[in-house]
Scaffold this motif. Sequence first.
Motif, PDB file in Angstrom:
ATOM      1  N   TRP A 423       0.833  -1.217   0.000  1.00 30.97           N
ATOM      2  CA  TRP A 423       0.000   0.000   0.000  1.00 30.97           C
ATOM      3  C   TRP A 423       0.865   1.263   0.000  1.00 30.97           C
ATOM      4  N   TYR A 424       1.924   1.268   0.842  1.00 30.99           N
ATOM      5  CA  TYR A 424       2.723   2.497   0.850  1.00 30.99           C
ATOM      6  C   TYR A 424       4.061   2.334   0.113  1.00 30.99           C
ATOM      7  N   GLY A 425       4.214   1.279  -0.685  1.00 32.20           N
ATOM      8  CA  GLY A 425       5.347   1.166  -1.601  1.00 32.20           C
ATOM      9  C   GLY A 425       6.660   0.763  -0.984  1.00 32.20           C
ATOM     10  N   ARG A 426       6.621   0.029   0.133  1.00 28.53           N
ATOM     11  CA  ARG A 426       7.874  -0.441   0.726  1.00 28.53           C
ATOM     12  C   ARG A 426       8.170  -1.826   0.180  1.00 28.53           C
ATOM     13  N   TYR A 427       8.911  -1.844  -0.950  1.00 31.40           N
ATOM     14  CA  TYR A 427       9.193  -3.096  -1.631  1.00 31.40           C
ATOM     15  C   TYR A 427      10.624  -3.554  -1.357  1.00 31.40           C
ATOM     16  N   LEU A 428      10.852  -4.846  -1.572  1.00 33.14           N
ATOM     17  CA  LEU A 428      12.202  -5.395  -1.642  1.00 33.14           C
ATOM     18  C   LEU A 428      12.566  -5.495  -3.117  1.00 33.14           C
ATOM     19  N   TYR A 429      13.848  -5.249  -3.426  1.00 35.50           N
ATOM     20  CA  TYR A 429      14.259  -5.216  -4.833  1.00 35.50           C
ATOM     21  C   TYR A 429      15.330  -6.263  -5.110  1.00 35.50           C
ATOM     22  N   PHE A 430      15.141  -6.994  -6.199  1.00 36.05           N
ATOM     23  CA  PHE A 430      16.079  -8.028  -6.605  1.00 36.05           C
ATOM     24  C   PHE A 430      16.320  -7.937  -8.108  1.00 36.05           C
ATOM     25  N   ALA A 431      17.502  -8.391  -8.519  1.00 32.18           N
ATOM     26  CA  ALA A 431      17.825  -8.433  -9.935  1.00 32.18           C
ATOM     27  C   ALA A 431      17.094  -9.613 -10.582  1.00 32.18           C
ATOM     28  N   PRO A 432      16.878  -9.558 -11.906  1.00 31.89           N
ATOM     29  CA  PRO A 432      16.177 -10.659 -12.575  1.00 31.89           C
ATOM     30  C   PRO A 432      16.821 -12.025 -12.366  1.00 31.89           C
ATOM     31  N   ASP A 433      18.171 -12.073 -12.249  1.00 30.68           N
ATOM     32  CA  ASP A 433      18.802 -13.380 -12.054  1.00 30.68           C
ATOM     33  C   ASP A 433      18.744 -13.853 -10.608  1.00 30.68           C
ATOM     34  N   GLU A 434      18.063 -13.095  -9.739  1.00 34.38           N
ATOM     35  CA  GLU A 434      17.890 -13.504  -8.348  1.00 34.38           C
ATOM     36  C   GLU A 434      16.476 -13.996  -8.073  1.00 34.38           C
ATOM     37  N   ILE A 435      15.662 -14.092  -9.131  1.00 28.42           N
ATOM     38  CA  ILE A 435      14.287 -14.561  -8.939  1.00 28.42           C
ATOM     39  C   ILE A 435      14.004 -15.740  -9.863  1.00 28.42           C
ATOM     40  N   GLU A 436      13.113 -16.610  -9.418  1.00 31.42           N
ATOM     41  CA  GLU A 436      12.702 -17.786 -10.178  1.00 31.42           C
ATOM     42  C   GLU A 436      11.198 -17.726 -10.378  1.00 31.42           C
ATOM     43  N   PRO A 437      10.710 -17.607 -11.609  1.00 32.09           N
ATOM     44  CA  PRO A 437       9.258 -17.545 -11.842  1.00 32.09           C
ATOM     45  C   PRO A 437       8.577 -18.823 -11.378  1.00 32.09           C
ATOM     46  N   LEU A 438       7.377 -18.672 -10.796  1.00 28.89           N
ATOM     47  CA  LEU A 438       6.598 -19.808 -10.320  1.00 28.89           C
ATOM     48  C   LEU A 438       5.232 -19.820 -10.999  1.00 28.89           C
ATOM     49  N   SER A 439       4.658 -21.007 -11.035  1.00 34.84           N
ATOM     50  CA  SER A 439       3.286 -21.106 -11.511  1.00 34.84           C
ATOM     51  C   SER A 439       2.340 -20.740 -10.374  1.00 34.84           C
ATOM     52  N   GLU A 440       1.117 -20.450 -10.696  1.00 31.94           N
ATOM     53  CA  GLU A 440       0.135 -20.070  -9.674  1.00 31.94           C
ATOM     54  C   GLU A 440      -0.123 -21.202  -8.692  1.00 31.94           C
ATOM     55  N   ARG A 441       0.126 -22.457  -9.132  1.00 34.53           N
ATOM     56  CA  ARG A 441      -0.172 -23.602  -8.270  1.00 34.53           C
ATOM     57  C   ARG A 441       0.959 -23.934  -7.314  1.00 34.53           C
ATOM     58  N   ASP A 442       2.111 -23.368  -7.548  1.00 31.47           N
ATOM     59  CA  ASP A 442       3.279 -23.661  -6.703  1.00 31.47           C
ATOM     60  C   ASP A 442       3.192 -22.833  -5.428  1.00 31.47           C
ATOM     61  N   THR A 443       2.926 -23.500  -4.330  1.00 28.42           N
ATOM     62  CA  THR A 443       2.774 -22.792  -3.043  1.00 28.42           C
ATOM     63  C   THR A 443       3.808 -23.244  -2.023  1.00 28.42           C
ATOM     64  N   THR A 444       4.745 -24.088  -2.476  1.00 24.65           N
ATOM     65  CA  THR A 444       5.747 -24.621  -1.526  1.00 24.65           C
ATOM     66  C   THR A 444       6.803 -23.596  -1.238  1.00 24.65           C
ATOM     67  N   CYS A 445       7.015 -23.312   0.033  1.00 31.82           N
ATOM     68  CA  CYS A 445       8.077 -22.387   0.467  1.00 31.82           C
ATOM     69  C   CYS A 445       9.179 -23.224   1.106  1.00 31.82           C
ATOM     70  N   LYS A 446      10.354 -23.256   0.463  1.00 31.54           N
ATOM     71  CA  LYS A 446      11.453 -24.062   0.986  1.00 31.54           C
ATOM     72  C   LYS A 446      11.943 -23.483   2.312  1.00 31.54           C
ATOM     73  N   GLN A 447      12.401 -24.374   3.161  1.00 29.67           N
ATOM     74  CA  GLN A 447      12.944 -23.961   4.466  1.00 29.67           C
ATOM     75  C   GLN A 447      14.445 -24.207   4.470  1.00 29.67           C
TER      76      GLN A 447
END
Length: 447
Positions: A423-447
């Motif tokens: 809401w107030y724009g406090r985002y975290l920022y990452f480079a494209p090579d630091e993110i992995e696209p997921l499908s909408e069905r993927d809800t697993t959060c690795k520990q």
Amino acid sequence: MTADWGRARAIADAVLYEGYLLYPYRANSSKNQSRWQFGVLGPDGAADAGIGEDHSLSAQVIVAPRGNPTLSVVVRFLQLQHRGVEKDAGGGRFEPAEELTSGSQSWVRWDEAVEREISFGPIDIESDLPQTLPIEIDAGTDIETVDGGRLVRTRRALHAELEITADRDDGYVRLTTTVRNRAMPAEDKDEAIALSLIGTHLVAEIADGDFVSLLEPPASADNAVARCRHHRCFPVLAGPSGDHALMLVSPIILYDHPEIAEQSEGALYDSTEIDEILTLRIMTMTDEEKAAARATDPLAAQIIDRCDSMSPEAMLNLHGVLRNPHAVDDTAGLIPEIPEGVDWWDPLADTAVAPDVDAVLVNGVRVSRGSRVRLHPSRRADAQDLFFADKIARVTSVHETVDGDQHVGVVIEDDPAADLHEWYGRYLYFAPDEIEPLSERDTTCKQ
């Protein structure tokens, strides 16, 4: 050399003279009392004694062989040349002086430099290595007679060596190049620098093979590159984009395929300044200050003369020009274009940027606002980012800097305050090579 040596030489010259002489280019300036900032190889023991620098530099590069590779290496450096000033005392006698003036020309005592370039090769890397090759520069004295006196230029002999070895590594060849100063220990700081190799760097060319980029290696060379070790220098590809025949081993960290800006009117040597600002400063120097700079060094005189004669058009070229050293592949049309004729700093350029709708391709997947991604922090020094490793996040925006770098804004899905942050724009920022696209069905959060 058969590759684009002219281009590599232009970059190598910039490395060779970076920091050679600093604004205001006068011998009596405190900035110019301690010189030779980069690539200095001192005599043995100088670094330990606190009177000079380490005696060696070394680098490892990876070669992908094609046929029977051969290597050619050029070692380049400056040799200190002390310019003494002597006044004519009559009767064939001359007396040392701090300054000598003849008409409108003046000279002061100063340490100049002489360019040295020693070539080796071609060397068969399969059968001719290892090798240790001598680098020998003779001492010398030159006397130039001028009205009212003379200039006496003296140089000490230099003794050094280039060692080259080769080892196999995962189907590639690792070449190790080491330059060592073999001068005897010096007694003091002045003698140490007189016996040093200054601005030392290497240009290497490979035939029947390709140098591998150490910054962006192919996946098959990742492990071999990771095992490379360097001492006081770093190798980068020196040819034009796509050329892997030339490697520059530089004491200054550069990117692959470096270029001299076409807007540059010539070297200014001062690594702490922007060309436009420094040129303006030179133009505002008094006639006395300019005369003192000309008396210091012929290269300083060239700078003064060039800036004094610069046209308004050339000056304008130094302002507001942006070069991206890494061309961005936008075949998918995801990066917005700034309207033709609009400079990047113009507020109208903002109309081409829309973080809420802009997108970036990651592993062939379009990522934009609303996309779900897994985070893999890797390239930044902020330790807090590591807390978000393998977390699932929702993309809120895609940004591009004026340098062409892209950043993806996200909020963490399992953060109770995620809606508030968005809401107030406090985002975290990452480079494209630091993110992995997921499908909408993927809800697993690795520990």
